[in-house]
Scaffold this active site. Structure first.
Site, PDB file in Angstrom:
ATOM      1  N   LYS A  67       0.857  -1.184   0.000  1.00 61.26           N
ATOM      2  CA  LYS A  67       0.000   0.000   0.000  1.00 61.26           C
ATOM      3  C   LYS A  67       0.892   1.234   0.000  1.00 61.26           C
ATOM      4  O   LYS A  67       1.966   1.231   0.624  1.00 61.26           O
ATOM      5  CB  LYS A  67      -0.882  -0.044   1.252  1.00 61.26           C
ATOM      6  CG  LYS A  67      -1.943   1.040   1.334  1.00 61.26           C
ATOM      7  CD  LYS A  67      -2.827   0.820   2.571  1.00 61.26           C
ATOM      8  CE  LYS A  67      -3.952   1.827   2.674  1.00 61.26           C
ATOM      9  NZ  LYS A  67      -4.853   1.539   3.821  1.00 61.26           N
ATOM     10  N   SER A 143      -9.689   1.208   2.787  1.00 56.50           N
ATOM     11  CA  SER A 143      -8.866   2.071   1.964  1.00 56.50           C
ATOM     12  C   SER A 143      -7.759   1.330   1.213  1.00 56.50           C
ATOM     13  O   SER A 143      -7.180   1.896   0.285  1.00 56.50           O
ATOM     14  CB  SER A 143      -8.217   3.171   2.816  1.00 56.50           C
ATOM     15  OG  SER A 143      -7.377   2.606   3.796  1.00 56.50           O
ATOM     16  N   SER A 167      -9.735  -1.258   6.879  1.00 56.39           N
ATOM     17  CA  SER A 167      -9.170  -1.034   5.549  1.00 56.39           C
ATOM     18  C   SER A 167      -8.398  -2.194   4.949  1.00 56.39           C
ATOM     19  O   SER A 167      -8.009  -2.125   3.781  1.00 56.39           O
ATOM     20  CB  SER A 167      -8.261   0.192   5.555  1.00 56.39           C
ATOM     21  OG  SER A 167      -9.047   1.352   5.484  1.00 56.39           O
TER      22      SER A 167
HETATM   23  N1  GLN Z   1     -13.188   3.431   6.491  1.00 55.88           N
HETATM   24  C1  GLN Z   1     -12.560   3.869   7.695  1.00 55.88           C
HETATM   25  C2  GLN Z   1     -12.203   5.334   7.568  1.00 55.88           C
HETATM   26  O1  GLN Z   1     -12.548   5.905   6.607  1.00 55.88           O
HETATM   27  C3  GLN Z   1     -11.366   3.031   7.989  1.00 55.88           C
HETATM   28  C4  GLN Z   1     -10.195   3.360   7.140  1.00 55.88           C
HETATM   29  C5  GLN Z   1      -8.984   2.534   7.481  1.00 55.88           C
HETATM   30  O2  GLN Z   1      -9.074   1.461   8.096  1.00 55.88           O
HETATM   31  N2  GLN Z   1      -7.842   3.062   7.131  1.00 55.88           N
HETATM   32  O3  GLN Z   1     -11.592   5.924   8.410  1.00 55.88           O
END
Ligand code: GLN
Length: 468
Positions: A67, A143, A167
């Site tokens: 990532k 994400s 994510s």
């Molecule tokens: N969807 C969650 C957010 O928008 C989690 C994102 C993540 O785990 N990085 O914060």
């Protein structure tokens, strides 16, 4: 190919790390134009590493994608943001990258993500759109959407992602691959660009449960450079992988099976739970009574920490610097205004607000108390059961654009994953079926398995049984 089968081919000389990389690069060129999982990759430096790869090591000669918020020396690290896209190069390797290298792996490929990991769709990337390989009209989740999509698309053998509120697990579920969020502190965060430091954790996205175990084995462990890294021995995750679920107590929380779950998700998750029962697990109804407060709690704590962490992006040291400022304050303002996208700005404003004097107790302080209640729910549950089974997300992958301008809809889709981060416990998402017929396309559904602190070996064992 699973990591085990690649390793087999490498060790027997059926292929070489160089051939493997060249073939992989060919597949990326052929397929990723449509999927858009890769932001960049550096084939030349990977080939140089391949030439000297040590095949005696557990991941010897195997390329692993990252990532784009994990630092690799000399490579870009955009975090999906315009702020870092133009002129930032990592000055060092993240600890996970050092550990992957020590296990013989070759870090290869920088994967798209929501900007600074804020989102559940990868639509918040400021750099490009990533599509779900199962249906190009749909999101890959997020994400870590690029990491999940590439594994599903077979343009990566395995990838690392980060999970602050789901994510890793949610994009794994949407793309039909395995995603593991380890216990908070099991894997060093040193060199992961911080979003919400008390919630962030790095983990693998892979084709199989065994692959996830192999990667966790390589990246887990203490790190003096991360003050929250746990100084606990790393067990042999492969040793117990095939021990099955006979006699295990598996909890099914009623709060995770209420209204609003897509029927295709419910059907597949429930069928898998029945399968685990037929393999000898005892299924027990449990309650996690504070579940309904998880979204509100998370969306106070995570933005608060983000507003603090992202204050370092001011145009001075990292990335983009605005042109022609009138003074230094103007430089900060313009750089931040131009560099950050709308979701990141929303989080910074919200987070700064909940931390401001007069509101701190009402929002941030209260959210921390509810966080404790959520953690206690799990502690109570794990006195009764070995692990907890649930859906990963209420629906399969949504259509691109479907969250529109309504961030709350996107936040609500995190309902089943956030609590594990708030409690610091490990969770895994594994493919457990596909929805029957959605516009002619079968979409993957994930089963989430949550375990107690440092319960990764057991999670992987249950996941392996369900996978089989
Ligand atoms: N969807 C969650 C957010 O928008 C989690 C994102 C993540 O785990 N990085 O914060």
């Amino acid at each position: 190919m699973s990591l085990r089968s690649i390793r087999q081919k490498l060790v027997t000389g059926e292929t070489t790390p160089t051939i493997l990389l060249e073939q992989l690069a060919g597949v990326i060129v052929a397929k990723d134009g449509q999927t858009g999982a890769y932001l960049s990759y550096d084939l030349e430096s990977a080939l140089a590493e391949a030439a000297t790869a040590d095949l005696s090591k557990p991941l010897g000669g195997i390329p692993i994608a990252l990532k784009d918020n994990i630092n690799v020396l000399g490579q870009p690290c955009t975090c999906g943001s315009k702020f870092l896209a133009e002129n930032y190069q990592s000055p060092y390797d993240a600890t996970v990258v050092k550990k992957l290298r020590a296990a013989g792996a070759i870090p290869f490929g920088r994967m798209n993500q929501d900007e600074f990991a804020m989102g559940s769709s990868t639509q918040n990337s400021a750099l490009q759109t990533t599509r779900n390989p199962h249906d190009p009209e749909r999101i890959p989740g997020g994400s870590s959407g690029g990491s999940a999509a590439a594994v599903a698309d077979c343009t990566a053998f395995a990838a690392l992602g980060s999970d602050t509120g789901g994510s890793i697990r949610q994009p794994a579920s949407h793309c039909g691959v395995v995603g593991l969020k380890p216990t908070y502190g099991r894997v060093s965060r040193y060199g992961l660009v911080a979003f919400a430091s008390s919630l962030d954790q790095i983990g693998p996205l892979t084709h199989t449960v065994e692959d996830a175990a192999m990667i966790l084995q390589a990246i887990a462990g203490f790190d003096p450079a991360d003050s929250t890294a746990l100084d606990a021995p790393v067990p042999d995750y492969l040793a117990t992988l095939n021990d099955g679920v006979k006699g295990m107590k598996l909890g099914v929380p009623k709060e995770y099976f209420g209204h609003g779950i897509d029927p295709g998700v419910r059907k597949n998750v429930e069928a898998t739970i029945q399968k685990l029962a037929s393999l000898g697990a005892e299924i027990i109804d449990i309650s996690l009574p504070h579940t309904e407060h998880a979204v509100a709690t998370y969306y106070v704590i995570a933005p608060a920490e983000a507003s603090s962490n992202l204050s370092r992006f001011d145009g001075i040291r990292y990335g983009r610097r605005a042109a022609n400022p009138t003074d230094i304050l103007d430089l900060y303002k313009k750089s931040r205004e131009q560099g950050f996208g709308p979701e990141v700005k929303r989080r910074i404003i919200l987070g700064t607000y909940v931390l401001s004097s007069g509101y701190y107790d009402a929002y941030y302080g209260r959210a921390q108390k509810v966080r404790t209640l959520i953690r206690r729910d799990f502690e109570t549950a794990f006195q009764q059961v070995d692990a907890i089974l649930s859906p990963v997300a209420p629906t399969p992958a949504e259509r691109i654009g479907s969250f529109g301008n309504d961030p709350l809809q996107e936040y609500l889709s995190d309902i089943f994953t956030l609590s594990a981060n708030l409690a610091g416990i490990p969770g895994i998402s594994i493919p457990c079926g596909v929805t029957d017929f959605d516009g002619g396309i079968n979409l993957p559904v994930g089963l989430q398995i949550l375990g107690p602190h440092l319960g990764e070996a057991k999670l992987l064992q249950i996941a392996r049984a369900a996978e089989a």
